[in-house]
Design an enzyme around this catalytic site. Sequence first.
Site, PDB file in Angstrom:
ATOM      1  N   PHE A  54       0.765  -1.280   0.026  1.00 21.14           N
ATOM      2  CA  PHE A  54      -0.006  -0.023  -0.040  1.00 21.14           C
ATOM      3  C   PHE A  54       0.743   1.272   0.122  1.00 21.14           C
ATOM      4  CE2 PHE A  54      -2.636  -3.075   1.571  1.00 21.14           C
ATOM      5  CZ  PHE A  54      -4.086  -2.978   0.905  1.00 21.14           C
ATOM      6  N   GLU A  55       0.476   2.249  -0.737  1.00 20.58           N
ATOM      7  CA  GLU A  55       1.027   3.533  -0.969  1.00 20.58           C
ATOM      8  C   GLU A  55       1.638   4.208   0.414  1.00 20.58           C
ATOM      9  OE1 GLU A  55       0.401   7.987  -3.087  1.00 20.58           O
ATOM     10  OE2 GLU A  55      -0.651   6.118  -3.794  1.00 20.58           O
TER      11      GLU A  55
END
Length: 268
Positions: A54-55
Site C-alpha cells: 500500500f502506498e
Amino acid sequence: MAKYSEDFTPQEMIVVAGSRTLIDNKVVFAGTGLPMVAITLAQLTHGPGIVPVFEAGAVGPELSRGLPLSVGGSRTTYKANYLLGLNSAFELTQRGFCDFGFIGGAEIDPYGNLNSTMMGSFPDGYQKPKTRLPGSGGASDMACSCERTIIIMVHEPRRFNEKIDYITSPGYLDGSPNARWRAGMAGQGPYRVITTKAIMGFDDETKRMKLIATLPGETVKSVQEATGFELIIPDDVYAFEPPTVEEIRLIREVIDPKGYFVRKKIKE
C-alpha cells in the site's frame, strides 16, 4: 465444475477479471477501491500467497480486519511484514520488487499512456484546461517502476483516444523499440487493460493495444465501437467467463459487504 452467476454488476465483473489476472506469490501494489477488492478476492480464491503493498507504506498485511477505505487506512497495517512509510513503499518498486501495480485514469491511448491530469487543454495550455482532473497520486511512479501494470477503466470512446491531452502515467510512450528503457523506466510497462467491456493487452512488437477477451454481453464489434482508435484484433479473442456464484458471494458477503466500492455506480 464452477457454477456461474447470472447476477453481477459491471464493478463486480471488473473485480473478478482483475482478480483472475493476478498470479499467486506475486507482490502487488494496491490502489484504492476496486484494486483492493480484486487483490483480496484473489487471495481468497487462487492466490493466498499474494503480497499486497500500500502506498502509505504497509507491505504484506492481512486484510482480515475488513476492507481499508484508503491506502493509508489503519486496516492496511494489520500484521504487515513491515511499515516504513510512503518513501519505502515506492523504493520497493524502484528496486524491482513489485510484480504488478493497479492503476487507472480518465483517458488512455493505444500505447497504454494514461491521462489523469487534465482534459481539453488546447489552445489555452496546461494552466487553463477545460477540465482539471485529480492528477497522478502514486500512479505515475507505479507505471514507471512496477514490473507490470494492470489498468482499470470505464470503456467508452471519449476515454480511448489516439492522442491524449497529457501523459500522467506512462505506458509504452510512442511505441518505439526500447522507448521506456531510453526514458529511464525500470518496469516493463502495461500488461492488461481491464474495462467494463473487455480485457486488452499489447502487441509485443508494435506495443499497440490488442483485444484479448470480450466480457459477458459484449462482442468484438461492440468493443471496437466503444474505442476511439483501432484495436488489434487477433484470431484468438475469446469470451471471458462470467463470475462464479462463489466469487460474487465473497465480494458481497466477505470483502465489501457494506458496498463501499463495489456498489458504487460507475460514472459513464
